[in-house]
Design an enzyme around this catalytic site. Structure first.
Site, PDB file in Angstrom:
ATOM      1  N   LYS A 107      25.339  39.850  37.431  1.00 31.49           N
ATOM      2  CA  LYS A 107      25.792  39.465  38.769  1.00 31.49           C
ATOM      3  C   LYS A 107      24.685  39.729  39.786  1.00 31.49           C
ATOM      4  O   LYS A 107      24.278  40.866  39.990  1.00 31.49           O
ATOM      5  CB  LYS A 107      27.061  40.243  39.125  1.00 31.49           C
ATOM      6  N   THR A 144      34.135  43.473  50.991  1.00 33.80           N
ATOM      7  CA  THR A 144      33.939  43.013  49.618  1.00 33.80           C
ATOM      8  C   THR A 144      34.320  44.067  48.591  1.00 33.80           C
ATOM      9  O   THR A 144      33.899  43.997  47.438  1.00 33.80           O
ATOM     10  CB  THR A 144      32.471  42.611  49.411  1.00 33.80           C
ATOM     11  N   GLY A 169      35.950  45.806  45.671  1.00 30.20           N
ATOM     12  CA  GLY A 169      36.699  45.336  44.519  1.00 30.20           C
ATOM     13  C   GLY A 169      36.200  44.063  43.882  1.00 30.20           C
ATOM     14  O   GLY A 169      36.843  43.530  42.965  1.00 30.20           O
ATOM     15  N   THR A 170      35.039  43.567  44.292  1.00 30.47           N
ATOM     16  CA  THR A 170      34.560  42.282  43.752  1.00 30.47           C
ATOM     17  C   THR A 170      34.324  42.341  42.245  1.00 30.47           C
ATOM     18  O   THR A 170      34.672  41.409  41.525  1.00 30.47           O
ATOM     19  CB  THR A 170      33.265  41.833  44.453  1.00 30.47           C
ATOM     20  N   GLY A 171      33.712  43.426  41.767  1.00 32.46           N
ATOM     21  CA  GLY A 171      33.399  43.513  40.342  1.00 32.46           C
ATOM     22  C   GLY A 171      34.638  43.576  39.474  1.00 32.46           C
ATOM     23  O   GLY A 171      34.744  42.873  38.458  1.00 32.46           O
ATOM     24  N   CYS A 172      35.591  44.406  39.880  1.00 32.58           N
ATOM     25  CA  CYS A 172      36.858  44.507  39.149  1.00 32.58           C
ATOM     26  C   CYS A 172      37.577  43.160  39.156  1.00 32.58           C
ATOM     27  O   CYS A 172      38.120  42.715  38.136  1.00 32.58           O
ATOM     28  CB  CYS A 172      37.761  45.560  39.791  1.00 32.58           C
TER      29      CYS A 172
END
Length: 265
Positions: free
Chosen positions: A174, A205, A207-210
């Site tokens: 990412k 932003t 929590g984007t990865g989860c």
């Protein structure tokens, strides 16, 4: 017809923006039935992580078997695993489960708080990543796992190759922390896809990865291929970032619910 079943194995975010809470919201928004194995509890809000407590291995095992042995599962997503002992336990459990696995190798929170013990990195490399259908490291996690520091888009292929050397079938590096357009690189070492999205002027932003990893798992549970699942997940998380909102005094969450009325199916 029953809903596709997706299991998240991760930590709880008391603020509701990341972790188990983000995972379950994402799974609901994308039309799947979300289930959870909580590995750790955090005291967390918009400004940071004030505390974290691992659950006992026995509690993690019991949750996993309770869900999988009765309900079954069509895809698994892992997030915060905190310690080597938990990483090794979860790897053992997943190895006995016939379902695609999305590994989000969570190392630090959005605010820079450590969520993985340094002693657990080798267990992630040698025991968890080889089980992954897709691994989804961000640039900080790439550096943690491989020692490589990505400075530009041209470094993404080298970073992906380094992560693939640990055994996942696919890796999604990412590149959201790079300047300019948000570009991610998906590859299995042969096929390569670059997923681009406009960068939204929105600092909320959390929590984007989860959210991205859970969206990929949701689409895999529906039977999509990895490239198809990642493309839909990228579209979903881009919309969630655009709709992110202020919450508390710091970084607010993405809006997991934006897709309930107008998102991809």
């Amino acid at each position: 017809m029953s809903l596709p079943r997706v299991l998240t194995v991760a930590g709880s975010d008391s603020g509701g923006g990341a972790g188990i809470q983000a995972d379950l919201k994402t799974m609901l928004a994308l039309g799947t039935h979300g289930m959870s194995v909580i590995t750790a509890v955090t005291a967390q809000n918009s400004v940071g992580v004030q505390g974290a407590w691992e659950l006992p291995v026995a509690a993690v095992r019991a949750q996993y078997h309770s869900v999988v042995d009765d309900i079954g599962v069509d895809a698994v997503k892992t997030g915060m695993l905190a310690s080597a002992e938990l990483v090794e336990t979860v790897a053992e459990l997943i190895a006995g489960t016939d379902a695609p696995v999305v590994v989000d190798p969570v190392g630090v929170s959005k605010h820079g708080d450590s969520l993985l013990a340094a002693s657990a990195l080798d267990s992630v490399r040698t025991q968890l990543l080889p089980l992954a259908t897709v691994a989804t490291p961000n640039l900080d996690e790439v550096a943690q796992l491989t020692g490589l520091h990505v400075e530009s888009e041209t470094d993404l292929r080298r970073a992906a190759a380094a992560v693939l050397s640990y055994g996942p079938k696919w890796v999604l590096v990412k590149g959201g922390h790079l300047p300019g357009e948000a570009v991610d690189l998906l590859t299995d070492g042969t096929d390569e896809f670059r997923l681009r999205a406009p960068r939204h002027d929105n600092r909320h932003t959390h929590g984007t990865g989860c959210t991205l990893a859970s969206a990929i798992a949701s689409q895999l549970a529906k039977g999509q291929s990895v490239p198809e699942a990642v493309a839909v997940a990228k579209e979903y998380v881009t919309g969630a970032i655009a709709a992110g909102f202020a919450l508390g005094a710091g970084i607010g969450p993405v809006d997991h619910g934006w897709a309930l009325s107008r998102g991809p199916q």
